[in-house]
Scaffold this motif. Structure first.
Motif, PDB file in Angstrom:
ATOM      1  N   GLU A 806       7.499  -2.373  -1.791  1.00  0.00           N
ATOM      2  CA  GLU A 806       6.669  -1.431  -1.032  1.00  0.00           C
ATOM      3  C   GLU A 806       5.898  -0.540  -1.994  1.00  0.00           C
ATOM      4  OE1 GLU A 806       6.846   2.053   2.409  1.00  0.00           O
ATOM      5  OE2 GLU A 806       8.603   0.808   2.033  1.00  0.00           O
ATOM      6  N   SER A 808       3.362   2.582  -1.672  1.00  0.00           N
ATOM      7  CA  SER A 808       2.958   3.533  -0.635  1.00  0.00           C
ATOM      8  C   SER A 808       2.284   4.760  -1.252  1.00  0.00           C
ATOM      9  CB  SER A 808       4.194   3.964   0.169  1.00  0.00           C
ATOM     10  OG  SER A 808       3.860   4.904   1.151  1.00  0.00           O
ATOM     11  N   ARG A 830       4.944  -4.660   1.509  1.00  0.00           N
ATOM     12  CA  ARG A 830       4.349  -3.626   2.356  1.00  0.00           C
ATOM     13  C   ARG A 830       3.452  -2.748   1.503  1.00  0.00           C
ATOM     14  NH1 ARG A 830       8.300   0.264   5.536  1.00  0.00           N
ATOM     15  NH2 ARG A 830       8.417  -1.527   6.962  1.00  0.00           N
ATOM     16  N   ARG A 832       1.090   0.555   1.926  1.00  0.00           N
ATOM     17  CA  ARG A 832       0.828   1.642   2.857  1.00  0.00           C
ATOM     18  C   ARG A 832      -0.084   2.697   2.201  1.00  0.00           C
ATOM     19  NH1 ARG A 832       4.284   4.121   6.879  1.00  0.00           N
ATOM     20  NH2 ARG A 832       6.009   2.824   6.152  1.00  0.00           N
ATOM     21  N   LYS A 833      -1.207   2.926   2.811  1.00  0.00           N
ATOM     22  CA  LYS A 833      -2.100   4.023   2.452  1.00  0.00           C
ATOM     23  C   LYS A 833      -2.431   4.020   0.953  1.00  0.00           C
ATOM     24  CE  LYS A 833      -2.968   8.604   4.324  1.00  0.00           C
ATOM     25  NZ  LYS A 833      -2.405   9.775   5.011  1.00  0.00           N
ATOM     26  N   VAL A 856      -0.427  -1.023   6.145  1.00  0.00           N
ATOM     27  CA  VAL A 856      -0.325   0.178   6.977  1.00  0.00           C
ATOM     28  C   VAL A 856      -1.359   1.203   6.528  1.00  0.00           C
ATOM     29  CG1 VAL A 856       1.231   1.961   7.858  1.00  0.00           C
ATOM     30  CG2 VAL A 856       2.158  -0.264   7.162  1.00  0.00           C
ATOM     31  N   ASN A 857      -2.200   1.629   7.468  1.00  0.00           N
ATOM     32  CA  ASN A 857      -3.222   2.648   7.182  1.00  0.00           C
ATOM     33  C   ASN A 857      -4.087   2.271   5.980  1.00  0.00           C
ATOM     34  OD1 ASN A 857      -2.399   4.329   9.291  1.00  0.00           O
ATOM     35  ND2 ASN A 857      -0.899   5.378   8.031  1.00  0.00           N
TER      36      ASN A 857
END
Length: 880
Positions: A806, A808, A830, A832-833, A856-857
């Motif tokens: 991940e 992020s 993943r 994210r942002k 995500v985002n």
């Protein structure tokens, strides 16, 4: 559910007799007699629980029985705790002083048990008096009633279908795959989500009709009849004659299975099994479906993921989510106005129409039912507002049985899951519920059973959260990258079902208007709105076990009347004062949530809370704690952001403590940590003076410790040496959090499998160091910066065991570089942002193990620029 409660009361009173035998010896025979009475009562409860919806007398009888069982447990546990307090760990003089009090309490519990036994006898007599002796006779089951409502031929396809285009294409493609083996394709989702509608759309698809020369459809339902199902399929495959009909009626199960097997043996068949509830149902039917290299398929719909995975472990179920706002509105316009969404909604009706749609919470069946009701009414705002104001009533009374369909899912739950599902109804509408918090509450209720030394009640509670999600009674709100459930929510209509069921069973009460009256019988109470009168409990205080204040900001509360409380949650409540010393008299308290309250000090009487399992004092301001934590012998989880102690914190000897969160370095060093024999998770504040090497040596013999987090105040330097981490052989999970971390440790715990780096600013790219960690399977980098070239992260030939990655809030990350052969075990990525990231590396599509990419985002340009081959090569691409 009452059967579960009484079974647990019997188990707990047995445990109390064993654990507290010294304190209960004066009333042991009375307690044993009380147990026997409850055992006899339990014999009638399983059937009563299943039938109470159909008869108010049965419902009242079940409620009275459950209340008596709760009272039995309360009487015994309160008495045992009082006597234990009088005698345990006290000198002879003190014991003699308290002896008269012990005699008085012994007399009182004897009288209370006598009174309770009279009450149980009256309840037993009323069972015959009200004519509920033979509860199982002559009553139709939910499934039989609902099957008549739901059953419709597969060719009666709904033309007003919205939002199913993509999943329909995916299902058709899977049915048509070039695979000679018999395969099962599954659709799962909550009741009313449109599984049957989608299955019909697929069943009638032109390509599907062309491919399969033999098709059949059967609605299985919860009231499963094996012979009936077999006959129904055979009838669709053969021209019916009177002789064949008579023969089928006379055949036994084995003969019917052989006949169906023979009918299908040389055919490329498609059979739809709609609404399968149990794994054993599939096991029975599967014997009759030949697997003889004809590319045959079964299309199965179920509310239960476990059923779908059991039917075919190699086929991933297609999960049918509820509709988004846009699709919900389109479906509503079609059903309520009988025209396409492009025609729009009359301006004066749009506001109330959108609110009605919101209340349906994306459930197609609810939108269809309410839309059909509005279609028959005048297009007046006043008419639509009447429907909105009586929303729940219309759904429960509708012929399509929205509430009945949802109730089927509830009725199918095991008794303990019914308890947990109803408990979720205490939380406000649209709440995102923390799963760890929920687990701590459920364990505090005492309904969880310890499985063995390694699998505590917390493990069983998490399994039950997963079961509720698997049955589509609860929705996953957020998951970790390795697919652990972090938070969940309950669909609005299922929450209304939980509230209605709880009220019917007198299980709990929600106080959400200022003029609500608190029932004197309430055991579980959630306060969402406070009345004007501070004394809103009135003169008769209910025997509460759980008291939750949710979305309440200011109030005052006396604890003198809440001696039976197990759970008290005051999260986000701004108390006008510190907790009163009377809190120490709530001796059965097991969960106390004080997160984000204004409490500045905990009273010394806290030391009397010997049953307390979870204490959450994560506040923005420091909370002063006296020297009493060591007395909380049952404590399992202590969460504290800024806990300050009058004297050095003493925690030695807390053998049940599993989680110790955000305590200071000095507090750890003052204690012999080896005595914390259950400690698994430890989160420590460190500063520039903290000697990490000494800390690690101090912790190296804590064999139970699995997860360690070192947290540094933002913007300050870390200690120079982190080399001692290599001594932590038991630690498998490590988190390093804090801006001052500029260099990675020279060595990590040798068995490290999970690593999180948060809010760091390293001077070099960390990947060349991290890829050498041979057992690392999980890596998370959040809001982490470093001085690498061109803001790039590079994954080389290491990371041989990494499965979950991940990245992020890496705002400066422009590029990911994955070399050929890197990340050979990666399963889930993943991102994210990360707004500056230009694209995903092409090498990802060559990683055969990669199953999920979650974005995500991420910016629209990034999403639109995704490589088509990349999208097709990854089985699951999720964008949020």
């Amino acid at each position: 559910m009452a059967d579960t409660v009484i079974s647990l009361v019997i188990k707990r009173t047995s445990d109390l007799l064993i654990q507290k035998i010294v304190f209960l010896k004066g009333v042991r025979r009375q307690v044993e007699r009380l147990q026997n009475d409850l055992v006899r009562m339990r014999c009638f409860l399983k059937d009563a629980d299943q039938r109470q919806d159909d008869d108010e007398r049965i419902r009242n009888w079940v409620s009275e029985t459950r209340a008596a069982a709760y009272d039995a447990e309360d009487i015994i546990e309160i008495f045992a705790s009082k006597v234990e307090f009088f005698t345990k760990k006290k000198g002879l003089v003190t014991k003699l002083t308290y002896y008269p009090l012990k005699i008085v309490n012994l007399y009182k519990i004897g009288k209370e048990i006598e009174s309770l036994q009279v009450r149980l006898n009256d309840i037993a007599d009323s069972r015959e008096k009200y004519g509920i002796k033979n509860l199982g006779e002559g009553m139709a089951t939910h499934g039989e009633e609902l099957q008549r409502i739901r059953q419709s031929p597969p060719f009666s396809e709904d033309k007003d279908v919205v939002g199913f285009g993509e999943i329909t294409n995916s299902l058709v493609a899977e049915l048509l795959k070039e695979d000679r083996n018999r395969r099962v394709v599954s659709i799962i989702g909550m009741g009313g989500a449109g599984k049957t509608t989608l299955a019909k759309k697929v069943y009638n698809h032109a390509d599907v009709r062309t491919r399969f020369n033999c098709r059949a459809w059967v609605c299985v339902s919860s009231s499963y009849d094996h012979k009936k199902m077999l006959r129904a399929i055979i009838k669709q495959l053969n021209e019916m004659s009177k002789e064949l009909l008579e023969m089928l009626e006379q055949m036994e199960e084995e003969d019917l299975e052989r006949r169906l097997y023979k009918d299908l043996q040389d055919k490329c068949y498609l059979v739809v099994l709609d609404d399968v509830w149990k794994e054993e149902v599939w096991d029975c039917l599967a014997r009759a479906f030949p697997d003889v290299n004809t590319s045959s398929r079964l299309l199965l719909t179920s509310r239960n993921r476990d059923v779908a995975q059991h039917a075919d472990a190699l086929s991933k179920p297609h999960e049918l989510k509820t509709l988004g706002q846009k699709d919900s509105w389109q479906l509503f316009l079609k059903k309520a106005l009988d025209h396409g969404a492009n025609s729009g909604c009359p301006p004066d009706l749009e506001e109330v129409g959108r609110e009605i749609t919101r209340r349906c919470d994306g459930l197609p069946l609810a939108i269809t039912v309410i839309g059909g009701l509005l279609l028959a009414k005048k297009k007046l705002k006043s008419e639509w507002e009447k429907v909105l104001n009586n929303f729940s009533t219309h759904l429960s009374r509708s012929r399509s049985g929205v509430s009945a369909i949802l109730e089927l899912s509830y009725a199918d739950l095991p008794a303990n899951l019914k308890f947990f599902f109803l408990y979720l109804g205490l939380f406000p509408e649209d709440s995102v519920i923390s799963v760890p918090k929920l687990i701590h509450m459920w364990v505090a209720e005492g309904i969880m059973q310890k499985r063995d030394a390694e699998n505590l009640e917390e493990t069983a509670a998490y399994d039950d959260v997963e079961r509720l999600c698997s049955r589509n009674m609860v929705q996953v709100a957020e998951m970790t990258v390795d697919e652990r459930i972090k938070s969940c929510r309950v669909h609005d209509l299922l929450r209304e079902l939980a509230i209605r069921k709880a009220e019917d069973e007198n299980f709990f009460q929600i106080h959400d208007t200022r003029d609500d009256k608190i029932s004197a019988k309430s055991r579980y109470l959630a306060v969402h709105v406070l009345p004007w009168d501070e004394n809103y409990f009135g003169t008769s205080t209910p025997p509460l076990r759980s008291l939750l204040f949710l979305n309440v900001h200011d109030f005052s509360l006396s604890f003198r009347s809440f001696r039976k409380l197990r759970i008290l949650d005051l999260e986000n409540v701004k108390l006008p004062y510190n907790l009163p010393k009377e809190i120490g008299k709530v001796r059965l308290l097991r969960y106390l949530g004080l997160r984000h309250t204004s409490i500045a000090r905990l009273p010394h009487s806290f030391g009397c809370l010997r049953c307390l399992q979870t204490l959450d004092i994560r506040n923005f301001e420091p909370v002063i704690v006296s020297n009493f934590i060591w007395k909380l012998e049952s404590l399992r989880h202590l969460y504290a952001y800024g806990m300050e102690c009058d004297v050095p914190l003493r925690i030695e000897g807390l053998r049940n403590l599993q989680t110790l969160s955000r305590v200071r370095f000095d507090d750890i060093m003052h204690n012999n940590m080896i005595t914390l024999t259950s400690l698994q998770k430890l989160w420590i504040w460190v500063d520039d003076k903290s000697e990490i090497d000494k800390l690690c040596l101090h912790l190296s013999e804590v064999g139970s410790l699995k997860a360690l987090c070192l947290y540094r105040t933002q913007g300050r330097e870390w200690p120079q040496s982190l080399a001692g981490l290599s001594k932590l052989h038991h630690v498998t999970e490590l988190k390093l959090i804090g801006r001052g971390l500029r260099m990675l440790p020279p060595d990590f715990p040798p068995n490290l499998s999970r690593l999180s780096l948060k809010h760091t600013n390293l001077t070099d790219d960390p990947m060349p160091v991290l890829e050498k960690l041979g057992q690392l399977s999980f890596l998370e980098m959040t809001d982490a910066t470093y001085g690498g070239p061109q803001h790039m992260v590079s994954f080389g030939n290491g990371f041989l065991q990494l499965k979950f990655l991940e990245l992020s809030r890496l705002y400066a990350l422009h590029e990911m570089n994955v070399e050929k052969g890197a990340l050979p075990q990666l399963q889930c990525l993943r991102i994210r942002k990360c707004p500056s990231l230009r694209k995903l590396p092409e090498e990802l599509k060559h990683i055969s193990t990669l199953d999920v990419i979650e974005l995500v985002n991420m910016p629209k340009d990034f999403i639109s620029g995704l490589d088509a081959d990349m999208v097709s090569s990854v089985p699951n691409l999720r964008m949020f």
